[in-house]
Design an enzyme around this catalytic site. Structure first.
Site, mmCIF file in Angstrom:
data_model
loop_
_atom_site.group_PDB
_atom_site.id
_atom_site.type_symbol
_atom_site.label_atom_id
_atom_site.label_comp_id
_atom_site.label_asym_id
_atom_site.label_seq_id
_atom_site.Cartn_x
_atom_site.Cartn_y
_atom_site.Cartn_z
ATOM 1 N N LYS A 129 -31.195 19.797 -21.038
ATOM 2 C CA LYS A 129 -31.562 18.722 -21.977
ATOM 3 C C LYS A 129 -30.426 17.720 -22.147
ATOM 4 O O LYS A 129 -30.642 16.513 -22.072
ATOM 5 C CB LYS A 129 -31.931 19.313 -23.346
ATOM 6 C CG LYS A 129 -33.097 20.292 -23.311
ATOM 7 C CD LYS A 129 -33.491 20.747 -24.707
ATOM 8 C CE LYS A 129 -32.458 21.620 -25.397
ATOM 9 N NZ LYS A 129 -32.467 23.041 -24.960
ATOM 10 N N ARG A 150 -37.340 22.406 -32.949
ATOM 11 C CA ARG A 150 -37.275 23.746 -32.367
ATOM 12 C C ARG A 150 -38.255 24.696 -33.030
ATOM 13 O O ARG A 150 -38.336 25.860 -32.622
ATOM 14 C CB ARG A 150 -35.865 24.302 -32.564
ATOM 15 C CG ARG A 150 -34.952 24.143 -31.361
ATOM 16 C CD ARG A 150 -33.601 24.719 -31.747
ATOM 17 N NE ARG A 150 -32.846 25.196 -30.624
ATOM 18 C CZ ARG A 150 -31.958 24.470 -29.947
ATOM 19 N NH1 ARG A 150 -31.763 23.213 -30.245
ATOM 20 N NH2 ARG A 150 -31.270 25.019 -28.970
ATOM 21 N N ARG A 166 -21.550 28.202 -17.898
ATOM 22 C CA ARG A 166 -21.102 27.201 -18.875
ATOM 23 C C ARG A 166 -20.126 27.829 -19.863
ATOM 24 O O ARG A 166 -19.129 27.212 -20.238
ATOM 25 C CB ARG A 166 -22.307 26.601 -19.607
ATOM 26 C CG ARG A 166 -21.927 25.459 -20.540
ATOM 27 C CD ARG A 166 -23.137 24.720 -21.082
ATOM 28 N NE ARG A 166 -23.815 25.470 -22.134
ATOM 29 C CZ ARG A 166 -24.952 25.085 -22.712
ATOM 30 N NH1 ARG A 166 -25.548 23.951 -22.336
ATOM 31 N NH2 ARG A 166 -25.502 25.798 -23.644
ATOM 32 N N ARG A 220 -17.732 27.707 -24.696
ATOM 33 C CA ARG A 220 -18.675 27.574 -25.816
ATOM 34 C C ARG A 220 -19.024 28.961 -26.341
ATOM 35 O O ARG A 220 -19.471 29.826 -25.598
ATOM 36 C CB ARG A 220 -19.918 26.812 -25.360
ATOM 37 C CG ARG A 220 -20.549 26.031 -26.501
ATOM 38 C CD ARG A 220 -21.704 25.222 -26.008
ATOM 39 N NE ARG A 220 -22.935 25.775 -26.535
ATOM 40 C CZ ARG A 220 -24.104 25.166 -26.438
ATOM 41 N NH1 ARG A 220 -24.196 24.006 -25.825
ATOM 42 N NH2 ARG A 220 -25.179 25.713 -26.954
ATOM 43 N N ARG A 245 -30.758 34.091 -28.024
ATOM 44 C CA ARG A 245 -31.254 32.710 -28.040
ATOM 45 C C ARG A 245 -32.533 32.577 -27.222
ATOM 46 O O ARG A 245 -33.426 31.810 -27.580
ATOM 47 C CB ARG A 245 -30.178 31.751 -27.511
ATOM 48 C CG ARG A 245 -29.062 31.527 -28.534
ATOM 49 C CD ARG A 245 -27.769 31.116 -27.871
ATOM 50 N NE ARG A 245 -27.825 29.818 -27.250
ATOM 51 C CZ ARG A 245 -26.996 29.438 -26.273
ATOM 52 N NH1 ARG A 245 -26.082 30.278 -25.801
ATOM 53 N NH2 ARG A 245 -27.092 28.232 -25.779
HETATM 54 P P1 ATP Z 1 -29.052 23.094 -24.071
HETATM 55 O O1 ATP Z 1 -28.175 23.960 -23.248
HETATM 56 O O2 ATP Z 1 -30.327 22.766 -23.315
HETATM 57 O O3 ATP Z 1 -28.376 21.891 -24.559
HETATM 58 P P2 ATP Z 1 -28.796 24.992 -26.245
HETATM 59 O O4 ATP Z 1 -29.864 25.806 -26.917
HETATM 60 O O5 ATP Z 1 -27.800 25.715 -25.458
HETATM 61 O O6 ATP Z 1 -29.536 23.914 -25.355
HETATM 62 P P3 ATP Z 1 -27.997 23.309 -28.485
HETATM 63 O O7 ATP Z 1 -29.221 22.497 -28.502
HETATM 64 O O8 ATP Z 1 -26.726 22.627 -28.306
HETATM 65 O O9 ATP Z 1 -27.930 24.331 -27.299
HETATM 66 O O10 ATP Z 1 -28.002 24.203 -29.833
HETATM 67 C C1 ATP Z 1 -27.013 25.164 -30.099
HETATM 68 C C2 ATP Z 1 -27.366 25.974 -31.361
HETATM 69 O O11 ATP Z 1 -27.416 25.087 -32.516
HETATM 70 C C3 ATP Z 1 -28.740 26.640 -31.355
HETATM 71 O O12 ATP Z 1 -28.705 27.906 -30.723
HETATM 72 C C4 ATP Z 1 -29.044 26.749 -32.865
HETATM 73 O O13 ATP Z 1 -28.375 27.806 -33.467
HETATM 74 C C5 ATP Z 1 -28.462 25.466 -33.425
HETATM 75 N N1 ATP Z 1 -29.472 24.382 -33.467
HETATM 76 C C6 ATP Z 1 -29.480 23.254 -32.715
HETATM 77 N N2 ATP Z 1 -30.569 22.497 -32.974
HETATM 78 C C7 ATP Z 1 -31.279 23.178 -33.909
HETATM 79 C C8 ATP Z 1 -32.511 22.950 -34.572
HETATM 80 N N3 ATP Z 1 -33.261 21.875 -34.329
HETATM 81 N N4 ATP Z 1 -32.939 23.867 -35.489
HETATM 82 C C9 ATP Z 1 -32.216 24.951 -35.755
HETATM 83 N N5 ATP Z 1 -31.050 25.235 -35.156
HETATM 84 C C10 ATP Z 1 -30.578 24.374 -34.241
HETATM 85 MG MG MG Z 2 -27.362 20.635 -25.399
#
Ligand code: ATP
Ligand code: MG
Length: 190
Positions: A14, A89, A128, A134, A145
């Site tokens: 994303k 989400r 990553r 991270r 997750r």
């Molecule tokens: P990507 O790798 O595709 O960017 P990701 O799930 O690794 O996706 P982020 O979108 O950066 O990572 O989100 C990291 C964390 O932040 C999530 O696991 C969650 O705990 C929190 N978070 C982010 N967005 C939301 C949301 N809309 N609602 C609730 N928690 C969120």
């Molecule tokens: Mg992201």
């Protein structure tokens, strides 16, 4: 206005694709994950709250997340459109986004679902984690997750199918290839 929800499991690409969309289409970008990581880095109250959930692989509570999104959205007054990355989400977040946009005379133009199999997601996220450090990119948290994604987030595909804005993209391939497919989708709705 071109309002895009970029959707997919953790590690689906994303953020990577959002950067390219911003460059080509001149949109604003909201990554809720980035917003939260900045708060954590700055040691704010919100950051402390968020850190507890993120380190457990859980979502931040809807009410809090929706407030955060509303305040970011208010900064984008004369925007050509916004990419929502990592939001919504949950169904509650999707409903709230719809209301927020409708109040501004807008709507979600398209929801792009970057579809990637779990084994590939696991590989990408572990890599990553090794490269960026991270904190939530470790095997145990990634597994949590992915469960959260399947149970709380994946049902949004049906939400957007019902809205008539769902667009599926195979998220496996080169970044250029995938961006090409996204561009095609966006040219259709523009
Ligand atoms: P990507 O790798 O595709 O960017 P990701 O799930 O690794 O996706 P982020 O979108 O950066 O990572 O989100 C990291 C964390 O932040 C999530 O696991 C969650 O705990 C929190 N978070 C982010 N967005 C939301 C949301 N809309 N609602 C609730 N928690 C969120
Ligand atoms: Mg992201």
């Amino acid at each position: 206005m071109l309002n895009i929800v970029i959707f997919g499991a953790p590690g689906s690409g994303k953020g990577t694709q959002s950067e390219r969309i911003v460059e080509k289409f001149g949109l604003n970008h909201i990554s809720t994950g980035e917003v939260l990581r900045t708060e954590i880095k700055n040691g704010t109250e919100l950051g402390k709250t968020a850190e507890g959930y993120i380190s457990q692989g859980q979502l931040i509570p809807d009410a809090l997340m929706i407030d955060i999104l509303a305040s970011v959205l208010d900064h984008f007054k004369d925007s050509k459109g916004v990419i929502f990355d990592g939001f919504p989400r949950t169904t509650r977040q999707a409903e709230a986004l719809k209301v927020m946009l409708n109040e501004r005379g807008q709507d979600v133009s398209v929801m792009i679902d970057l579809d990637v199999p779990e084994e590939e997601l696991m590989d990408r996220l572990i890599k990553r984690g090794q490269q960026t450090g991270r904190a939530d990119d470790n095997e145990e948290t990634i597994k949590k997750r992915l469960v959260v994604y399947q149970t709380q987030t994946a049902p949004l595909k049906d939400f957007y199918r019902n809205e008539g804005t769902y667009y599926h993209i195979n998220g496996v391939g080169s970044m250029e290839e995938i961006f090409g497919k996204i561009t095609e989708a966006l040219e259709k709705v523009k």
